[in-house]
Design an enzyme around this catalytic site. Structure first.
Site, PDB file in Angstrom:
ATOM      1  N   GLU A   1      17.588  -6.708   6.413  1.00 33.27           N
ATOM      2  CA  GLU A   1      18.735  -7.107   6.086  1.00 33.27           C
ATOM      3  C   GLU A   1      19.723  -7.097   5.758  1.00 33.27           C
ATOM      4  OE1 GLU A   1      17.080  -5.316   2.455  1.00 33.27           O
ATOM      5  OE2 GLU A   1      15.449  -5.978   1.962  1.00 33.27           O
TER       6      GLU A   1
ATOM      7  N   GLU B   1       6.983 -10.841   2.596  1.00 36.53           N
ATOM      8  CA  GLU B   1       7.273  -9.626   1.638  1.00 36.53           C
ATOM      9  C   GLU B   1       6.640 -10.055   0.484  1.00 36.53           C
ATOM     10  OE1 GLU B   1       9.756  -6.475   1.810  1.00 36.53           O
ATOM     11  OE2 GLU B   1      10.006  -6.743   3.922  1.00 36.53           O
TER      12      GLU B   1
HETATM   13  O1  G3I Z   1       3.875   8.547   0.707  1.00 41.22           O
HETATM   14  C1  G3I Z   1       5.245   9.421   0.491  1.00 41.22           C
HETATM   15  C2  G3I Z   1       4.828  11.214   0.026  1.00 41.22           C
HETATM   16  O2  G3I Z   1       3.476  11.569   0.797  1.00 41.22           O
HETATM   17  C3  G3I Z   1       6.138  11.685   0.376  1.00 41.22           C
HETATM   18  O3  G3I Z   1       5.625  13.034  -0.065  1.00 41.22           O
HETATM   19  C4  G3I Z   1       7.330  11.232  -0.337  1.00 41.22           C
HETATM   20  C5  G3I Z   1       8.393  12.098  -0.407  1.00 41.22           C
HETATM   21  O4  G3I Z   1       8.658  11.891   1.397  1.00 41.22           O
HETATM   22  O5  G3I Z   1       7.383  10.083   0.422  1.00 41.22           O
HETATM   23  C6  G3I Z   1       5.734   9.612   0.188  1.00 41.22           C
HETATM   24  O6  G3I Z   1       6.805   7.552   0.305  1.00 41.22           O
HETATM   25  C7  G3I Z   1       7.734   7.132   0.027  1.00 41.22           C
HETATM   26  C8  G3I Z   1       7.014   5.373   0.169  1.00 41.22           C
HETATM   27  O7  G3I Z   1       7.838   4.213  -0.305  1.00 41.22           O
HETATM   28  C9  G3I Z   1       5.454   5.736  -0.892  1.00 41.22           C
HETATM   29  O8  G3I Z   1       5.388   4.284  -1.230  1.00 41.22           O
HETATM   30  C10 G3I Z   1       8.668   7.031   1.226  1.00 41.22           C
HETATM   31  O9  G3I Z   1       9.149   7.848   0.865  1.00 41.22           O
HETATM   32  C11 G3I Z   1       9.562   6.035   0.384  1.00 41.22           C
HETATM   33  O10 G3I Z   1      10.642   5.920   1.598  1.00 41.22           O
HETATM   34  C12 G3I Z   1       8.731   4.183   0.619  1.00 41.22           C
HETATM   35  O11 G3I Z   1       9.494   3.566   0.038  1.00 41.22           O
HETATM   36  C13 G3I Z   1       9.400   2.058   0.946  1.00 41.22           C
HETATM   37  C14 G3I Z   1      10.856   1.925   0.839  1.00 41.22           C
HETATM   38  O12 G3I Z   1      10.610   0.572   1.552  1.00 41.22           O
HETATM   39  C15 G3I Z   1      11.668   2.315   1.866  1.00 41.22           C
HETATM   40  O13 G3I Z   1      10.913   2.228   2.988  1.00 41.22           O
HETATM   41  C16 G3I Z   1       8.555   1.306  -0.046  1.00 41.22           C
HETATM   42  O14 G3I Z   1       7.385   1.591  -0.060  1.00 41.22           O
HETATM   43  C17 G3I Z   1       8.744  -0.219   0.437  1.00 41.22           C
HETATM   44  O15 G3I Z   1       7.423  -0.981  -0.093  1.00 41.22           O
HETATM   45  C18 G3I Z   1       9.481  -0.399   0.735  1.00 41.22           C
HETATM   46  O16 G3I Z   1       9.691  -2.354   1.213  1.00 41.22           O
HETATM   47  C19 G3I Z   1      11.187  -2.874   1.220  1.00 41.22           C
HETATM   48  C20 G3I Z   1      11.404  -3.764   2.453  1.00 41.22           C
HETATM   49  O17 G3I Z   1      10.745  -2.480   3.662  1.00 41.22           O
HETATM   50  C21 G3I Z   1      12.192  -3.914   2.618  1.00 41.22           C
HETATM   51  N1  G3I Z   1      12.371  -5.434   1.709  1.00 41.22           N
HETATM   52  C22 G3I Z   1      12.318  -4.349   0.407  1.00 41.22           C
HETATM   53  C23 G3I Z   1      11.612  -3.825   0.302  1.00 41.22           C
HETATM   54  C24 G3I Z   1      11.478  -3.049  -1.654  1.00 41.22           C
HETATM   55  O18 G3I Z   1      12.010  -2.369  -1.067  1.00 41.22           O
END
Ligand code: G3I
Length: 357
Positions: free
Chosen positions: A155, A262
């Site tokens: 992105e 995705e």
């Molecule tokens: O599970 C942990 C938890 O144990 C912890 O306490 C908490 C606080 O740190 O974090 C939790 O993890 C989070 C995770 O999602 C849970 O699924 C992460 O912080 C959080 O950053 C993460 O967000 C992800 C996001 O990207 C940012 O990395 C999403 O899952 C994921 O679906 C999303 O994916 C993105 C692609 O990489 C790029 N394209 C868009 C897509 C959607 O935004």
């Protein structure tokens, strides 16, 4: 109920089997996607999923490509400027390798997954660039031979039809040609890995699409290493089929590999549903089938993989992001295949009986 019993039976059989890999079984009411597809079928997972035997057996049966949903990103692996954290990424890579699945690394650089130290880095630009090169080498060489590919950058272009590159620390520190530098660093770090550019929204934002294609053409003219383009395909049942077709076709015209990287397909874009309807689930099915048919029309050697952004509907980022109930994936909350699963299977060329849960 029969599907669930069957699946549990399937899992019990798997647990008792001597073979550590996920066994195929003739009794499943839903056939395996990876067995039907002429290219890898992927799913995004979290390390917390790797300890679930039910998830593990299902993933091993259906898929042969794994993407880390967030734990191979820089903010997860390089949380402080003097220490790495490979716990989540190691768990996912080891899980995938145990399931004989390839791993697609996602993502070395993304403006939304920069650890906080990047913005507060006090060294010179040259020192910043050297640190980025060390990070890329460390991450890619740790998983060399286990990952087949990486999203080098995710992105990089703005939304809103500007076609401009996003402005953030990596561009500020490394210059406007920073993306080329990242691809060169990645190639040098692991020559065995296929290198991808990954982005979203290029069905409806034709200016972003053209800017990305212009970048790719420039790279190809300059000999900057790039092997593929990831199209995230976060769709809705209303996404325009012609725009999907135009995007895949234009990206394939570059000659690079194409990863539908995705996928999820929202059925509740208007927020009107508290539970999925048969009609919306069928629209979801038709949307995917239409896209897969286009994907299968490009040259086979450019069909890198089709990856879903999560396993079962409750896993999906969509729910928190959009604030609505949503059912965008292949499996429901009970890990039963939805109509879109069987439609996908048939579109892949599958001929066995497939019964949605
Ligand atoms: O599970 C942990 C938890 O144990 C912890 O306490 C908490 C606080 O740190 O974090 C939790 O993890 C989070 C995770 O999602 C849970 O699924 C992460 O912080 C959080 O950053 C993460 O967000 C992800 C996001 O990207 C940012 O990395 C999403 O899952 C994921 O679906 C999303 O994916 C993105 C692609 O990489 C790029 N394209 C868009 C897509 C959607 O935004």
């Amino acid at each position: 109920m029969r599907m669930r019993i069957l699946l549990y039976t399937f899992c019990l059989f798997a647990l008792l089997s001597c073979d550590s890999s996920t066994p195929e079984t003739e009794n499943s009411e839903f056939p395996s996607l990876k067995e039907a597809a002429p290219f890898p079928i992927g799913v995004a997972i979290k390390s917390s999923h790797t300890s679930s035997s039910q998830r593990g057996e299902l993933i091993g049966y259906v898929f042969d490509s794994i993407t880390a949903e967030y734990e191979m990103k820089m903010d997860a692996t390089y949380p402080s400027s003097n220490s790495f954290n490979w716990n989540g990424s190691d768990a996912i890579v080891n899980f995938a390798n145990n399931k004989n699945s390839q791993v697609h690394g996602h993502a070395l650089v993304w403006y939304q997954s920069m650890p906080s130290w990047v913005n507060s880095f006090t060294g010179t630009d040259a020192e910043f660039e050297a640190k980025v090169q060390d990070y890329i080498e460390t991450a890619m060489q740790r998983y060399s031979g286990k990952t087949v590919s990486w999203d080098v950058i995710n992105e990089a272009f703005e939304d809103g039809g500007t076609g401009n590159l996003r402005q953030y620390a990596f561009r500020e520190r490394m210059g406007d040609d920073y993306i080329a530098k990242l691809f060169q660093m990645a190639r040098a770090a692991d020559p065995t890995a296929l290198l991808f550019y990954n982005d979203y929204g290029m069905t409806y934002d034709s200016v972003k699409r053209q800017a990305m294609l212009d970048m790719v053409a420039d790279f190809q003219s300059r000999g900057i290493p790039i092997d593929g383009i990831g199209l995230q395909m976060h769709l809705t049942t209303n996404t325009n089929n012609q725009q999907i077709s135009d995007l895949i076709t234009q990206v394939a015209a570059t000659g690079l590999k194409v990863h539908l990287s995705e996928i999820d397909i929202r059925i509740n874009e208007d927020g009107s549903l508290n539970s999925p309807t048969g009609a919306r689930l069928e629209q979801q099915n038709q949307k995917l089938v239409s896209m897969v048919n286009v994907f299968r029309s490009i040259p086979l050697d450019q069909q890198f993989a089709i990856t879903f952004w999560g396993l079962s509907d409750p896993d999906s980022w969509l729910i928190n992001f959009w604030g609505n109930p949503e059912w965008g994936l292949l499996f429901d909350q009970n890990f039963r295949p939805k109509p879109v699963y069987c439609g996908f299977y048939a579109a892949l060329g599958g001929t066995e009986t497939c019964t949605a849960g």
